[in-house]
Write an enzyme that holds these catalytic residues in place. Structure first.
Site, PDB file in Angstrom:
ATOM      1  N   TYR A  25      47.564  30.731  48.098  1.00 34.27           N
ATOM      2  CA  TYR A  25      47.100  30.302  49.420  1.00 34.27           C
ATOM      3  C   TYR A  25      47.682  28.947  49.809  1.00 34.27           C
ATOM      4  O   TYR A  25      46.971  28.068  50.301  1.00 34.27           O
ATOM      5  CB  TYR A  25      45.562  30.276  49.467  1.00 34.27           C
ATOM      6  CG  TYR A  25      44.981  31.664  49.535  1.00 34.27           C
ATOM      7  CD1 TYR A  25      44.907  32.332  50.760  1.00 34.27           C
ATOM      8  CD2 TYR A  25      44.552  32.329  48.397  1.00 34.27           C
ATOM      9  CE1 TYR A  25      44.403  33.615  50.844  1.00 34.27           C
ATOM     10  CE2 TYR A  25      44.048  33.623  48.471  1.00 34.27           C
ATOM     11  CZ  TYR A  25      43.973  34.266  49.694  1.00 34.27           C
ATOM     12  OH  TYR A  25      43.486  35.537  49.778  1.00 34.27           O
ATOM     13  N   TYR A 156      33.522  37.447  48.799  1.00 35.73           N
ATOM     14  CA  TYR A 156      34.912  37.464  48.359  1.00 35.73           C
ATOM     15  C   TYR A 156      35.034  38.504  47.249  1.00 35.73           C
ATOM     16  O   TYR A 156      34.322  38.420  46.242  1.00 35.73           O
ATOM     17  CB  TYR A 156      35.378  36.095  47.832  1.00 35.73           C
ATOM     18  CG  TYR A 156      36.799  36.175  47.327  1.00 35.73           C
ATOM     19  CD1 TYR A 156      37.865  36.172  48.216  1.00 35.73           C
ATOM     20  CD2 TYR A 156      37.076  36.347  45.974  1.00 35.73           C
ATOM     21  CE1 TYR A 156      39.174  36.303  47.763  1.00 35.73           C
ATOM     22  CE2 TYR A 156      38.381  36.478  45.521  1.00 35.73           C
ATOM     23  CZ  TYR A 156      39.419  36.460  46.420  1.00 35.73           C
ATOM     24  OH  TYR A 156      40.711  36.610  45.976  1.00 35.73           O
ATOM     25  N   ASP A 281      29.968  43.332  41.953  1.00 39.51           N
ATOM     26  CA  ASP A 281      31.185  42.594  41.614  1.00 39.51           C
ATOM     27  C   ASP A 281      30.746  41.357  40.827  1.00 39.51           C
ATOM     28  O   ASP A 281      30.369  40.344  41.405  1.00 39.51           O
ATOM     29  CB  ASP A 281      31.939  42.211  42.892  1.00 39.51           C
ATOM     30  CG  ASP A 281      33.179  41.374  42.602  1.00 39.51           C
ATOM     31  OD1 ASP A 281      33.351  40.936  41.445  1.00 39.51           O
ATOM     32  OD2 ASP A 281      33.962  41.141  43.543  1.00 39.51           O
ATOM     33  N   LYS A 310      37.897  37.785  35.289  1.00 37.13           N
ATOM     34  CA  LYS A 310      37.918  36.330  35.084  1.00 37.13           C
ATOM     35  C   LYS A 310      37.659  35.914  33.625  1.00 37.13           C
ATOM     36  O   LYS A 310      38.603  35.900  32.839  1.00 37.13           O
ATOM     37  CB  LYS A 310      36.954  35.651  36.053  1.00 37.13           C
ATOM     38  CG  LYS A 310      37.512  35.634  37.482  1.00 37.13           C
ATOM     39  CD  LYS A 310      36.974  34.478  38.311  1.00 37.13           C
ATOM     40  CE  LYS A 310      37.837  34.239  39.528  1.00 37.13           C
ATOM     41  NZ  LYS A 310      37.437  35.035  40.712  1.00 37.13           N
TER      42      LYS A 310
HETATM   43  C1  LIG Z   1      38.191  36.120  41.510  1.00 37.80           C
HETATM   44  C2  LIG Z   1      37.369  37.230  42.064  1.00 37.80           C
HETATM   45  C3  LIG Z   1      37.940  38.480  42.373  1.00 37.80           C
HETATM   46  C4  LIG Z   1      39.420  38.749  42.235  1.00 37.80           C
HETATM   47  O1  LIG Z   1      39.863  38.691  40.903  1.00 37.80           O
HETATM   48  P1  LIG Z   1      41.433  38.468  40.629  1.00 37.80           P
HETATM   49  O2  LIG Z   1      41.530  38.531  39.144  1.00 37.80           O
HETATM   50  O3  LIG Z   1      41.784  37.140  41.208  1.00 37.80           O
HETATM   51  O4  LIG Z   1      42.146  39.586  41.290  1.00 37.80           O
HETATM   52  C5  LIG Z   1      37.110  39.468  42.870  1.00 37.80           C
HETATM   53  N1  LIG Z   1      35.788  39.259  43.039  1.00 37.80           N
HETATM   54  C6  LIG Z   1      35.207  38.078  42.732  1.00 37.80           C
HETATM   55  C7  LIG Z   1      33.734  37.917  42.920  1.00 37.80           C
HETATM   56  C8  LIG Z   1      35.978  37.024  42.256  1.00 37.80           C
HETATM   57  O5  LIG Z   1      35.400  35.843  42.001  1.00 37.80           O
END
Ligand SMILES: *Cc1c(COP(=O)(O)O)cnc(C)c1O
Length: 461
Positions: A25, A156, A281, A310
């Protein structure tokens, strides 16, 4: 012996980087990045674009991943051990110990019904897989028209186009990509939850505190409005919806917004009433970050599908996983299209699986105590920020500390001011925040808090 070439004639890393390599970004010729010279424990050794060296505490855990710090001996050994066996093999028609052992550990740790694992390359890809899984489940259940998703404003979920379609439509710049980004249903952003001492305040038993319609709850008028609006939207669009997708309790990159577990319980109920899957998520929230094993544990809610990523590998390399319940897996398995239609080249990469398994083994029961200690330390250390005129809010949940300003952060200036105080931060929008490694000692947590408060005071007042 002749001297080696003087440093002046060698182009610095920053010079070679500029205009050549894109950063996240950022414009191709944006503010110059700092060069990483070394990393160990919770510290990074950085070189500034002007050639100054800083040995600093990493308050970001490399975007929330490096929970055990850098060059951890157990994790290093896990990677080395696997390199000596094999670094990669295809996963089509083959399997291997690191993948199976990691899947077993994940299922053992995950909420009850999540008994099946799909390995993906990154968090975003895992969200894509979860979306396909939900659509295939609905088709198997006789509702192939259910192809859309409900997501929260302020969310996100990643950067690939399917995941992007679930991100907040304004922050995610959907207007720039109308041909790529599917049209999803957005529910209002849940109201903010009060935090105190690093945990959700006055939670009591999460399942009791969870009725958004409880008139005795002082915050409940706002919650009731939120729940009524969410319910109305879901009911109106249920026929076209496959699933509700949500970041449990903490919306991360969409604004570090903490919301009441009651909202999660309401979404679970709505999903059940309308035949939708609930996709959690947990890419940012899993593995203790919020003070519970999973963010959803604050609400006692088990999703049908869960994404983790992550911190999964302790920050060593990219890997994510999608877990799903037996009900979802069996429905797809019994359908005319019994395969889950995804299969990346580097699926279940053995190096990544080996280090992820080793990382999970380091996360024992003492983990939540450690995160709790960090949360209390951050609450205390960030407290003085409340006195600053530029600060709109301070909140701490688990090992997440957030200072929200009344204006966008001057990222370059705040970064520099924090480095001068011995700490690496990467602010965004109006937020200066920390997600420190779990191995931070109390003194280091205090130093992070002091650096954030000092940097904000110096730059924004
Ligand atoms: C970082 C993140 C993603 C994306 O993961 P990447 O490994 O960067 O593709 C998706 N959802 C949440 C909640 C995140 O914090």
């Amino acid at each position: 012996m002749r001297d080696v070439a003087p440093a002046r004639t060698v182009r610095s890393l920053t010079d070679r980087d500029r205009g050549l390599v894109w950063h996240p970004y950022a414009p191709l010729r944006g503010p110059d990045p700092y060069a990483v010279l070394a990393a160990g424990g919770v510290r990074l050794t950085l070189e500034s674009p002007r050639g100054e060296r800083h040995e600093v505490i990493d308050a970001m855990s490399s975007w929330w991943c490096a929970i055990h710090g850098y060059r951890h001996p157990v994790l290093d050994a896990a990677v080395r051990g696997q390199v000596d066996r094999f670094s990669h093999v295809m996963f089509g028609g083959l399997t291997h110990e690191p993948a199976v052992a990691l899947a077993e550990r994940l299922v053992e740790r995950a909420p009850g019904p999540l008994g099946h694992v799909f390995f993906a390359d990154s968090g975003s890809v895992s969200v894509e897989v979860a979306m396909k899984l939900a659509v295939q489940y609905q088709a198997a259940a006789g509702a192939p028209q259910r192809q859309r998703f409900a997501a929260l404003r302020g969310a996100y979920h990643g950067d690939t186009t399917g995941a992007m379609s679930l991100c907040d439509p304004v922050d995610g710049m959907h207007s720039l990509f109308p041909g790529l980004v599917a049209d999803q249903l957005f529910l209002p952003r849940p109201p903010a939850a009060a935090t105190a001492g690093g945990t959700l305040a006055d939670l009591g038993n999460p399942t009791d505190a969870a009725d958004p319609a409880d008139p005795a709850d002082p915050g409940s008028a706002e919650l009731r409005r939120w729940a009524a609006e969410a319910e109305e939207l879901i009911a109106r669009h249920a026929d076209t919806l496959a699933a509700i997708v949500v970041e449990p309790v903490l919306q991360g990159a969409g604004g570090m917004h903490v919301y009441p577990p009651a909202c999660l319980i309401a979404l679970r109920r709505l999903a059940d009433e309308h035949g939708l899957l609930l996709i959690a998520d947990e890419i940012a929230t899993a593995f203790g970050r919020t003070g519970r094993w999973f963010g959803g544990d604050w609400a006692g809610v088990a999703p049908d599908v869960m994404c983790v990523g992550k911190a999964l590998t302790g920050g060593y390399m990219t890997l994510a996983a999608v877990l799903c319940s037996g009900r979802v897996a069996e429905a797809i398995t019994a359908s005319p299209q019994p395969a889950l239609l995804h299969g990346p080249t580097f699926m279940a990469n053995p190096l990544a699986c080996a280090v992820a398994g080793a990382s999970l083994d380091l996360l024992d029961e003492a983990l939540l105590d450690r995160v709790g200690t960090i949360g209390r330390g951050l609450s205390h250390a960030l407290q003085p920020a409340r006195e600053l005129g530029s600060v709109a809010d301070v909140r701490v949940l688990g090992a997440v500390g957030v200072v929200q300003l009344r204006e966008p952060v001057d990222v370059v200036a705040v970064t520099r001011a924090a480095l001068a105080r011995g700490v690496w931060v990467r602010p965004f929008r109006d937020l200066v925040y920390t997600m420190p490694p779990y191995v931070c000692e109390p003194g280091e947590v205090e130093a992070i808090g002091a650096a954030i408060v000092g940097a904000v005071a110096e730059v924004h007042g």
